[in-house]
Every structure is written in C-alpha cells, then in structure tokens.
Write an enzyme that holds these catalytic residues in place. Structure first.
Site, PDB file in Angstrom:
ATOM      1  N   GLY A 194     -15.672   2.614   3.887  1.00  0.00           N
ATOM      2  CA  GLY A 194     -14.305   3.093   3.724  1.00  0.00           C
ATOM      3  C   GLY A 194     -13.659   2.752   2.404  1.00  0.00           C
ATOM      4  O   GLY A 194     -12.476   3.033   2.206  1.00  0.00           O
ATOM      5  N   GLN A 195     -14.412   2.141   1.482  1.00  0.00           N
ATOM      6  CA  GLN A 195     -13.808   1.802   0.191  1.00  0.00           C
ATOM      7  C   GLN A 195     -13.628   3.076  -0.629  1.00  0.00           C
ATOM      8  O   GLN A 195     -14.577   3.854  -0.819  1.00  0.00           O
ATOM      9  CB  GLN A 195     -14.679   0.808  -0.579  1.00  0.00           C
ATOM     10  CG  GLN A 195     -14.025   0.306  -1.862  1.00  0.00           C
ATOM     11  CD  GLN A 195     -14.811  -0.818  -2.544  1.00  0.00           C
ATOM     12  OE1 GLN A 195     -15.944  -1.101  -2.176  1.00  0.00           O
ATOM     13  NE2 GLN A 195     -14.204  -1.453  -3.532  1.00  0.00           N
ATOM     14  N   SER A 196     -12.407   3.300  -1.105  1.00  0.00           N
ATOM     15  CA  SER A 196     -12.127   4.476  -1.931  1.00  0.00           C
ATOM     16  C   SER A 196     -11.690   4.095  -3.336  1.00  0.00           C
ATOM     17  O   SER A 196     -11.761   4.914  -4.250  1.00  0.00           O
ATOM     18  CB  SER A 196     -11.051   5.343  -1.265  1.00  0.00           C
ATOM     19  OG  SER A 196      -9.837   4.624  -1.125  1.00  0.00           O
ATOM     20  N   ASP A 244       0.846  -1.195   0.000  1.00  0.00           N
ATOM     21  CA  ASP A 244       0.000   0.000   0.000  1.00  0.00           C
ATOM     22  C   ASP A 244       0.880   1.243   0.000  1.00  0.00           C
ATOM     23  O   ASP A 244       1.886   1.314   0.711  1.00  0.00           O
ATOM     24  CB  ASP A 244      -0.923  -0.018   1.221  1.00  0.00           C
ATOM     25  CG  ASP A 244      -2.086   0.955   1.082  1.00  0.00           C
ATOM     26  OD1 ASP A 244      -3.238   0.494   0.976  1.00  0.00           O
ATOM     27  OD2 ASP A 244      -1.840   2.185   1.082  1.00  0.00           O
ATOM     28  N   ILE A 245       0.469   2.233  -0.765  1.00  0.00           N
ATOM     29  CA  ILE A 245       1.262   3.460  -0.886  1.00  0.00           C
ATOM     30  C   ILE A 245       1.215   4.294   0.393  1.00  0.00           C
ATOM     31  O   ILE A 245       2.098   5.133   0.615  1.00  0.00           O
ATOM     32  CB  ILE A 245       0.747   4.276  -2.101  1.00  0.00           C
ATOM     33  CG1 ILE A 245       1.795   5.241  -2.611  1.00  0.00           C
ATOM     34  CG2 ILE A 245      -0.558   4.997  -1.791  1.00  0.00           C
ATOM     35  CD1 ILE A 245       1.471   5.850  -3.970  1.00  0.00           C
ATOM     36  N   ASN A 282     -12.855  -3.401   2.652  1.00  0.00           N
ATOM     37  CA  ASN A 282     -13.811  -2.313   2.737  1.00  0.00           C
ATOM     38  C   ASN A 282     -14.726  -2.443   1.525  1.00  0.00           C
ATOM     39  O   ASN A 282     -14.258  -2.480   0.383  1.00  0.00           O
ATOM     40  CB  ASN A 282     -13.090  -0.962   2.724  1.00  0.00           C
ATOM     41  CG  ASN A 282     -12.219  -0.769   3.953  1.00  0.00           C
ATOM     42  OD1 ASN A 282     -12.562  -1.237   5.038  1.00  0.00           O
ATOM     43  ND2 ASN A 282     -11.081  -0.106   3.790  1.00  0.00           N
ATOM     44  N   HIS A 331     -10.153  -5.338  -3.368  1.00  0.00           N
ATOM     45  CA  HIS A 331      -8.818  -5.515  -2.792  1.00  0.00           C
ATOM     46  C   HIS A 331      -8.967  -5.910  -1.333  1.00  0.00           C
ATOM     47  O   HIS A 331      -9.817  -5.385  -0.616  1.00  0.00           O
ATOM     48  CB  HIS A 331      -7.965  -4.249  -2.929  1.00  0.00           C
ATOM     49  CG  HIS A 331      -8.626  -2.998  -2.432  1.00  0.00           C
ATOM     50  ND1 HIS A 331      -9.594  -2.340  -3.142  1.00  0.00           N
ATOM     51  CD2 HIS A 331      -8.459  -2.294  -1.283  1.00  0.00           C
ATOM     52  CE1 HIS A 331     -10.008  -1.285  -2.464  1.00  0.00           C
ATOM     53  NE2 HIS A 331      -9.330  -1.233  -1.317  1.00  0.00           N
ATOM     54  N   HIS A 340      -6.973  -5.840   2.219  1.00  0.00           N
ATOM     55  CA  HIS A 340      -5.840  -5.235   2.934  1.00  0.00           C
ATOM     56  C   HIS A 340      -5.279  -6.294   3.877  1.00  0.00           C
ATOM     57  O   HIS A 340      -5.992  -6.791   4.754  1.00  0.00           O
ATOM     58  CB  HIS A 340      -6.296  -4.064   3.804  1.00  0.00           C
ATOM     59  CG  HIS A 340      -6.859  -2.881   3.083  1.00  0.00           C
ATOM     60  ND1 HIS A 340      -6.156  -1.713   2.907  1.00  0.00           N
ATOM     61  CD2 HIS A 340      -8.081  -2.669   2.525  1.00  0.00           C
ATOM     62  CE1 HIS A 340      -6.924  -0.824   2.272  1.00  0.00           C
ATOM     63  NE2 HIS A 340      -8.096  -1.379   2.039  1.00  0.00           N
TER      64      HIS A 340
HETATM   65  P1  AMP Z   1      -9.802   1.405   0.290  1.00  0.00           P
HETATM   66  O1  AMP Z   1      -9.936   2.718   0.995  1.00  0.00           O
HETATM   67  O2  AMP Z   1     -10.211   0.222   1.105  1.00  0.00           O
HETATM   68  O3  AMP Z   1     -10.484   1.448  -1.066  1.00  0.00           O
HETATM   69  O4  AMP Z   1      -8.264   1.196   0.042  1.00  0.00           O
HETATM   70  C1  AMP Z   1      -7.568   1.747  -1.038  1.00  0.00           C
HETATM   71  C2  AMP Z   1      -6.112   1.664  -0.686  1.00  0.00           C
HETATM   72  O5  AMP Z   1      -5.360   1.877  -1.867  1.00  0.00           O
HETATM   73  C3  AMP Z   1      -5.651   2.711   0.329  1.00  0.00           C
HETATM   74  O6  AMP Z   1      -5.113   2.045   1.471  1.00  0.00           O
HETATM   75  C4  AMP Z   1      -4.599   3.506  -0.444  1.00  0.00           C
HETATM   76  O7  AMP Z   1      -3.524   3.915   0.372  1.00  0.00           O
HETATM   77  C5  AMP Z   1      -4.162   2.511  -1.501  1.00  0.00           C
HETATM   78  N1  AMP Z   1      -3.599   3.089  -2.695  1.00  0.00           N
HETATM   79  C6  AMP Z   1      -4.081   4.110  -3.430  1.00  0.00           C
HETATM   80  N2  AMP Z   1      -3.310   4.338  -4.502  1.00  0.00           N
HETATM   81  C7  AMP Z   1      -2.306   3.428  -4.461  1.00  0.00           C
HETATM   82  C8  AMP Z   1      -1.174   3.148  -5.275  1.00  0.00           C
HETATM   83  N3  AMP Z   1      -0.911   3.841  -6.390  1.00  0.00           N
HETATM   84  N4  AMP Z   1      -0.346   2.139  -4.908  1.00  0.00           N
HETATM   85  C9  AMP Z   1      -0.586   1.435  -3.773  1.00  0.00           C
HETATM   86  N5  AMP Z   1      -1.644   1.645  -2.969  1.00  0.00           N
HETATM   87  C10 AMP Z   1      -2.483   2.627  -3.294  1.00  0.00           C
END
Ligand code: AMP
Length: 111
Positions: free
Chosen positions: A90-92, A29-30, A84, A97, A99
């Site tokens: 909390g899904q963005s 994760d970034i 999420n 995916h 975690h």
């Molecule tokens: P969610 O909020 O459950 O949808 O998780 C999305 C996750 O993607 C978050 O933890 C972000 O930090 C991660 N994320 C977003 N962009 C990237 C990226 N380019 N590389 C790795 N992780 C990312």
C-alpha cells in the site's frame, strides 16, 4: 527534487505541520482515514522503514521516540502506527512515513 515528501520537508509544498525537529516532521494527512491521521517523516530521504533502519539505526530509534512525542502532544492514549512498505503493502509515496491513526475504533486485520 521530485519526491513529494522531500518537497514538504523543504517547505516547497505546504503541509499542516503539527511537530518537527531537526531530523523529523509530522503533519496531517491530506486524506485522513481517521479523526487523527498524522504522517511522520524523516527530513532526509529514505524509501522504506526497513531501509531507514538499515541506513541509520539511530534515526530509526529517534523516529519511534518522535511517535511517542507526537501522540502525547495530540493527547492520544490509543493509536495505531502503520508503515506501508512497498507497493503491494500500500505504499504510494516512496519516502518513509509512519501513519499515526486514532480517534475511532480500528478494525483488525487491516485490508
Ligand atoms: P502511503 O500510501 O502509505 O504511501 O501513504 C501516503 C499518504 O500520503 C497517503 O495517506 C496520502 O493521503 C498522503 N498524502 C499525499 N499527499 C499529501 C500531501 N500533500 N500532504 C499530506 N498528506 C499527503
């Protein structure tokens, strides 16, 4: 292709990939929320874990085996797996995916 994780799966956007096969990719994760924070995604686009399980149950089962493989590769005995599902949860990024979080005590309940 506008989906961020589809672009990572295709190699268009770089990621710190730790494990992959022909159907799934795991990368760091970034913005890590724990010393180990790995995301496991499907190469094909699925929106949520529920949608994945409905559309492709075999891939959903394979996904869980991959979680175990990634955890073993990382030497993790204790970890949390979080999906999420939906914005309120909390899904963005709307590409399924999991975690994989580990390396510190994790409180319960989550926020
Ligand atoms: P969610 O909020 O459950 O949808 O998780 C999305 C996750 O993607 C978050 O933890 C972000 O930090 C991660 N994320 C977003 N962009 C990237 C990226 N380019 N590389 C790795 N992780 C990312």
């Amino acid at each position: 292709m506008s989906c961020l994780f589809c672009r990572i799966a295709s190699g268009e956007i770089p990621a710190d990939i730790v494990w992959q096969d022909d159907a799934l990719i795991a990368f760091r994760d970034i913005a890590p929320q724990a010393p180990t924070h790995i995301l496991l995604i499907t190469r094909d686009h699925h929106v949520t874990v529920g949608e994945l399980a409905t559309a492709d149950p075999a891939l959903a089962a394979t996904f869980m085996s991959a979680v175990a493989a990634v955890a073993a590769q990382e030497g993790l005995s204790d970890y949390r797996l979080v999906f999420n599902s939906g914005a309120e949860a909390g899904q963005s990024v709307f590409h399924v995916h999991g975690h994989l979080l580990a390396g510190r005590p994790l409180s319960w309940p989550p926020g």
